[in-house]
Write an enzyme that holds these catalytic residues in place. Structure first.
Site, mmCIF file in Angstrom:
data_model
loop_
_atom_site.group_PDB
_atom_site.id
_atom_site.type_symbol
_atom_site.label_atom_id
_atom_site.label_comp_id
_atom_site.label_asym_id
_atom_site.label_seq_id
_atom_site.Cartn_x
_atom_site.Cartn_y
_atom_site.Cartn_z
ATOM 1 N N GLU A 30 92.686 34.305 -20.730
ATOM 2 C CA GLU A 30 93.735 34.977 -19.951
ATOM 3 C C GLU A 30 95.087 34.913 -20.676
ATOM 4 O OE1 GLU A 30 92.058 34.483 -15.429
ATOM 5 O OE2 GLU A 30 93.032 32.729 -16.281
ATOM 6 N N LYS A 59 104.371 28.666 -12.153
ATOM 7 C CA LYS A 59 102.988 28.362 -12.567
ATOM 8 C C LYS A 59 102.683 29.043 -13.902
ATOM 9 C CE LYS A 59 98.897 26.654 -12.290
ATOM 10 N NZ LYS A 59 97.719 27.310 -11.828
ATOM 11 N N ASN A 66 100.919 27.529 -17.157
ATOM 12 C CA ASN A 66 99.709 28.089 -17.772
ATOM 13 C C ASN A 66 99.953 28.631 -19.180
ATOM 14 O OD1 ASN A 66 98.758 29.002 -14.535
ATOM 15 N ND2 ASN A 66 97.473 27.748 -15.829
ATOM 16 N N GLY A 75 86.767 29.975 -6.951
ATOM 17 C CA GLY A 75 85.957 30.449 -5.826
ATOM 18 C C GLY A 75 85.225 29.285 -5.169
ATOM 19 N N GLY A 104 83.440 36.262 -6.544
ATOM 20 C CA GLY A 104 83.610 35.496 -7.778
ATOM 21 C C GLY A 104 83.470 34.024 -7.458
ATOM 22 N N SER A 159 91.590 25.811 -17.863
ATOM 23 C CA SER A 159 90.669 26.941 -17.680
ATOM 24 C C SER A 159 90.512 27.709 -19.000
ATOM 25 C CB SER A 159 91.169 27.857 -16.565
ATOM 26 O OG SER A 159 92.515 28.200 -16.776
ATOM 27 N N ASN A 184 97.660 25.800 -21.185
ATOM 28 C CA ASN A 184 96.366 26.437 -21.464
ATOM 29 C C ASN A 184 96.173 26.777 -22.945
ATOM 30 O OD1 ASN A 184 96.751 26.346 -18.662
ATOM 31 N ND2 ASN A 184 95.238 27.929 -18.328
ATOM 32 N N GLY A 195 83.385 31.276 -9.535
ATOM 33 C CA GLY A 195 83.740 30.356 -10.620
ATOM 34 C C GLY A 195 84.438 29.145 -9.996
ATOM 35 N N ASN A 196 85.169 28.415 -10.832
ATOM 36 C CA ASN A 196 85.818 27.185 -10.348
ATOM 37 C C ASN A 196 86.663 27.393 -9.097
ATOM 38 O OD1 ASN A 196 84.973 25.131 -12.101
ATOM 39 N ND2 ASN A 196 86.302 25.898 -13.734
HETATM 40 C C1 LIG Z 1 96.969 23.559 -13.622
HETATM 41 C C2 LIG Z 1 95.953 23.876 -14.719
HETATM 42 C C3 LIG Z 1 96.666 24.090 -16.031
HETATM 43 C C4 LIG Z 1 95.110 22.612 -14.778
HETATM 44 O O1 LIG Z 1 94.139 22.581 -15.767
HETATM 45 C C5 LIG Z 1 95.120 25.068 -14.317
HETATM 46 O O2 LIG Z 1 95.943 26.076 -13.795
HETATM 47 C C6 LIG Z 1 94.267 25.676 -15.415
HETATM 48 O O3 LIG Z 1 93.469 24.970 -16.002
HETATM 49 O O4 LIG Z 1 94.384 26.896 -15.650
#
Ligand SMILES: CC(C)(CO)[C@@H](O)C(=O)[O-]
Length: 475
Positions: free
Chosen positions: A420, A306, A310, A99, A94, A408, A314, A96-97
């Site tokens: 996600e 985390k 997210n 990887g 993979g 992301s 996100n 992507g960013n």
């Molecule tokens: C830390 C984060 C929120 C930075 O954009 C990253 O985990 C993301 O984009 O998913």
């Protein structure tokens, strides 16, 4: 200290969470009883188990399989990745960013480990042949790497042109990093089981909680590797903000830090596979990754922290269509109020979770290498760490570090990809349900209404301004 272990005062410097370096993961993760957020088998496991066909034989296509036969006679790149270097070769599945970020940082090691990038479409192999390779710009400087990497596409279809080789030349892969999106991670790792055994280490990079935390990790392993020959599973928590600019090209927009630790090791294999220490060390010491190794319990806590980030940054950036930093601009505004609601819900869920009996073994698993700390005092520390106040200041600290990045999830919705959201906010909602059902003494009515409403907004592709956000998410 990692931003994810920021502590209230010095309290978190307690023996339980001080991480010895380098790690001794084999002594930390023992088979343990279960922690689950669901009472039934999760959909990902049911879906994998419904496939009872033998593990597929996979072929490794390289650029040589796409070139004309006269051209491929001149090149021998496919032959360079012989089975002789498997102990050191790192496969990254993979590109992507994440990887790209890990591949570029790992390639800056001296000496450089052999690295194979594994793409998921034939078209990407062609693009690689004609393109400049991997490009990452960071703090105004451009990293470019092409000859540093082998590149392959793994498929059940044998090539009709050029060399015909099986994945890893039909030997076992030692070092694998799975850098796909969360939904693809377990199906992809499962598809590779013919090439994995107890000598292998598989490290997952996805955001969200690992699917292999007890009990489903053990259940998966028992079913797919019935002869005690399962690989070792590890995971990373990545806090860097990375923005895609097209295939193989990213901006490392917000340099931050990473961590790696064990989720489920094969402790029946003695001694533990050397790949566990090799891959852990390669990641923990890679230039620009700013990574460190964690114990199993620390990794679990770090993933939970985390997840809070997210599940807040996100989806809010996805529905508001804004950069991360815009969420934190007005401490008295509507967005700040929504953030506070989300964090109150998350805090209550995590504080209930850490007191659930099923978490005891994850928390105490590292006690064998550290001065004993009672479970009660660990819970007390975590209760504080998952308090609204602590989560709030952690989120605002992170928000500042990653302010220039586009999350992301926003990158996904802009690219028309699935998000996600179920791995983040969905996990919290499911966990709240599980805790509500399994609380025998007094039912704990955990409020998840804000997370639920936000999931619905992201799923329906809703885009709002602040006034509408308030209408949707504030009482
Ligand atoms: C830390 C984060 C929120 C930075 O954009 C990253 O985990 C993301 O984009 O998913």
């Amino acid at each position: 200290m990692s931003m994810w272990t920021r502590a209230p005062g010095r309290r978190m410097q307690s023996p339980c969470f001080v991480c010895p370096y380098p790690p001794e993961p084999h002594r930390l993760a023992k088979p343990m009883a279960a922690y689950s957020t669901q009472s039934r088998q999760p959909a990902w496991l049911t879906s994998l188990m419904s496939d009872t066909s033998p593990a597929p034989r996979l072929y490794a296509w390289s650029p040589d399989n796409l070139r004309s036969s006269s051209e491929s006679n001149k090149t021998s790149s496919a032959d360079q990745s012989g089975s002789h270097d498997l102990d050191h070769r790192i496969f990254i599945l993979g590109i992507g960013n994440l990887g790209r970020l890990y591949a570029s940082c790992l390639s800056m090691h001296t000496p450089r480990p052999p690295i194979t990038l594994v793409v998921h479409r034939q078209e990407l192999l062609s693009q690689w042949i004609h393109g400049p390779g991997l490009e990452i710009s960071r703090l105004g400087r451009l990293y470019r790497g092409k000859d540093e990497f082998q590149i392959e596409w793994w498929t059940e279809q044998a090539p009709t042109n050029g060399p015909v080789r099986e994945v890893s030349r039909a030997s076992k892969i030692r070092n694998l990093i799975v850098a796909t999106k969360a939904a693809a991670a377990m199906p992809e790792a499962d598809r590779l089981r013919r090439y994995l055994d107890s000598s292998s280490s598989v490290t997952f990079l996805q955001n969200g909680m690992s699917k292999l935390w007890p009990p489903y990790g053990q259940e998966y392993v028992a079913k797919r590797y019935p002869h005690n020959d399962a690989p070792n599973f590890l995971a990373c928590v990545t806090n860097h903000g990375v923005l895609s600019e097209g295939p193989f090209k990213s901006v490392h927009a917000s340099p931050a830090d990473s961590a790696i630790g064990p989720v489920l090791l094969n402790t029946t294999a003695r001694p533990l596979a050397p790949s566990v220490a090799y891959l852990t060390e390669a990641i923990a010491s890679a230039p620009y990754l700013n990574a460190r190794s964690l114990t199993r319990a620390e990794l679990w806590v770090s993933q939970l922290q985390k997840l809070v980030v997210n599940s807040t940054i996100n989806p809010l950036t996805a529905v508001l269509r804004c950069k991360n930093g815009a969420l934190f601009e007005n401490p008295d505004g509507v967005v700040a109020k929504v953030i506070a609601r989300l964090l109150h819900e998350s805090s209550a869920i995590l504080q209930t979770l850490i007191n659930h009996p099923s978490c005891a073994e994850i928390l105490t698993a590292s006690a064998d290498t550290k001065p004993a700390q009672s479970l009660d005092s660990m819970r007390e520390e975590l209760h504080l760490r998952f308090s609204f106040t602590e989560l709030h200041s952690m989120l605002y600290d992170i928000g500042h570090v990653v302010k220039d990045n586009t999350s992301s999830m926003l990158q996904d919705v802009r690219a028309g990809k699935s998000t996600e959201i179920h791995d983040f906010n969905g996990w919290l909602v499911e966990t709240a349900e599980f805790l509500g059902q399994s609380s025998s003494e007094q039912p704990c009515g955990l409020d998840v209404s804000c997370h639920r409403a936000l999931i619905a907004m992201v799923e329906s592709g809703t885009v709002v301004d602040e006034t509408e956000l308030a209408r949707h998410l504030l009482p």
